[in-house]
Design an enzyme around this catalytic site. Structure first.
Site, PDB file in Angstrom:
ATOM      1  CE  LYS A 198      18.249  10.191 -29.784  1.00 49.67           C
ATOM      2  NZ  LYS A 198      18.827   9.090 -28.753  1.00 49.67           N
ATOM      3  CB  SER A 245      21.533   7.652 -31.067  1.00 50.95           C
ATOM      4  OG  SER A 245      20.347   7.550 -29.869  1.00 50.95           O
ATOM      5  CB  SER A 272      21.119   6.481 -26.964  1.00 49.35           C
ATOM      6  OG  SER A 272      21.840   5.622 -27.929  1.00 49.35           O
TER       7      SER A 272
END
Length: 466
Positions: free
Chosen positions: A55, A130, A154
């Protein structure tokens, strides 16, 4: 290459040693449709070692760490995060950085400054957030695994919406050094994979004490295990408050209850119980997390980080820099956090949230002394269409099932549990602190019952199987 990596577990991919080019070519072919990767590494030579993705709030030398925000769009990673360094030391080769909600604030990846990622099961739908870019990349077979960060769900919520496994370890088992902070007491890095065995294999590489992160814990857990998937004799608790949540889609609820019946038929005990404090999970989280974010994001002032907007004084400079650099959701949470930390409202809101957090952690601990795991749906609904939800509160409530594990620092995993109208849904399992290996083993048992798996791996949508 004699074997198709899409049909192999991570341990088999690692043993092949020549799969980097295979995945890089898939990224080049499919990422324009998915927008899962913000930065893909340039293949200048044949690379050996196993490929992975992270990420874009995790530092890696040779990449920019943008947090999907304009305020960091030109920020070059000055060092490797501990997890990046550990993976590289084991032979890992970074494929690239994945899309996300800006500063990990969101549940859809629609809040990225660089456009939303798309769900591999339906390109008109969100992948969740996310860590939506990581979820989409794994689900479409663009990487064998990816790392995400989980502050309120997330890793697990987008894993559910994309039909893969998402694991949040016990708080402190994985170093946060090199992870851009959102809410420091809640953030945890976790693997996103196509099966629980792969998650265990990734954990064996990234977990452990780190002198650079004082919150990491010295422990004797070993993730170097072959999961058996035994469910017989285990005791599962389902909070009645979560089953009666009015936002829970009826078809998602029925799919969840169907998988719990399968768990019972495998010899486990499943009981519906009451955990009163979980009703306040969302309210508690959205007081604590924005408060910590308000503090953590104060460093982005246009002087130390981000493009500088000229002004006659410091206040004007920071105001203009943040206004142009931050998106709406980040601004919303900074304002909320600053409000709750103010002298006037600290006791009325923030202190009460901390007290509720302790009560919730205590109730969950008491339940987990009697039961092995707590079961919930991973998300109250399947992935919505991009742009379908416009009310921020509606997105906040999508985290109702995942938040309690972060509030209490517990390990939690989302396992694909089938489909509703062609879209994936997941079952969420939460255990006591340091039950991480046991929860991964039980997850393997659920995988063996789930229609989302074929030959031990989560199914890749047909569109991406070429």
């Amino acid at each position: 290459m004699t074997k198709n990596p899409l049909n192999l577990r991570l341990s088999e991919i690692i043993s092949l040693g020549d799969t980097y080019k295979f995945y890089k070519e898939r990224i080049d072919k499919y990422n324009n449709e998915l927008n899962a990767f913000l930065q893909a590494r340039t293949l200048s030579e044949e690379r050996q070692g196993f490929p992975y993705a992270i990420k874009d709030n995790i530092l890696a030398v040779g990449t920019r760490t943008t947090c999907a925000s304009r305020i960091l769009e030109n920020y070059d990673s000055p060092y490797d995060a501990t997890v990046t360094q550990k993976l590289n030391s084991k032979g890992g080769q970074l494929l690239g950085k994945t899309n996300m909600d800006e500063f990990a604030m969101g549940s859809s990846t629609e809040n990225s400054a660089f456009g939303p990622s798309r769900n591999p099961w339906d390109l008109n739908r969100i992948p969740g957030g996310s860590s939506g870019g990581s979820a989409a990349a794994v689900a479409a077979g663009l990487t064998p695994f990816a790392l995400g960060s989980d502050t309120g769900g997330s890793v697990r919520q987008p894993a559910s919406m994309c039909g893969i496994v998402g694991f949040k370890p016990t708080y402190g088992l994985v170093s946060r050094y090199g992870l851009v902070a959102f809410a420091s007491s809640l953030d945890q890095i976790g693997p996103m994979t196509r099966c629980s065995q792969d998650a265990a294999d990734v954990m064996s590489m990234i977990s452990g004490h780190d002198s650079c992160d004082s919150n990491t814990i010295r422990h004797s857990l070993s993730f170097d295990v072959s999961l058996r998937g035994y469910l017989k004799g285990l005791k599962f608790a389902i909070p009645s408050e979560m089953l009666s949540y009015p936002g829970l889609d009826e078809e998602v609820k029925e799919r969840f209850l169907s998988i719990t019946r399968d768990i019972e038929r495998s010899g486990a005990d499943v009981e519906v119980i009451s955990i009163p404090s979980v009703e306040y999970a969302v309210a508690t989280y959205y007081l604590i997390a924005p408060a910590e974010a308000s503090s953590n994001l104060s460093r982005y002032d246009g002087i130390r980080f981000g493009p500088r907007q000229q002004s006659e004084d410091y206040e004007g400079l920071t105001s203009k820099s943040r206004d142009r650099g931050f998106g709406k959701e980040v601004k919303r949470r900074i304002l909320l956090g600053t409000f709750t930390l103010s002298a006037t409202y600290y006791d009325a809101y923030y202190r009460k949230a901390l007290k509720t957090r302790r009560v919730m952690a205590g109730e969950l601990s008491k339940v987990l002394d009697e039961y092995d795991f707590i079961l919930n749906p991973s998300s109250p609904l399947v992935a919505p269409r991009i742009g379908e939800i416009t009310d921020p509160l509606a997105y906040y409530l999508m985290d109702i099932y995942t938040i309690p594990a972060n509030v209490a620092g517990l390990p939690s995993i989302s396992v694909p549990a089938g489909f509703v109208n062609g879209m994936p849904v997941g079952v969420l399992m939460t255990g006591k602190r340091f039950s991480d290996v046991s929860i991964l083993d039980a997850a393997k048992g659920i995988e063996d019952l789930s229609p989302s798996f074929s030959n031990g791996l989560a199914i890749i949508p047909e569109r991406w199987r070429e």
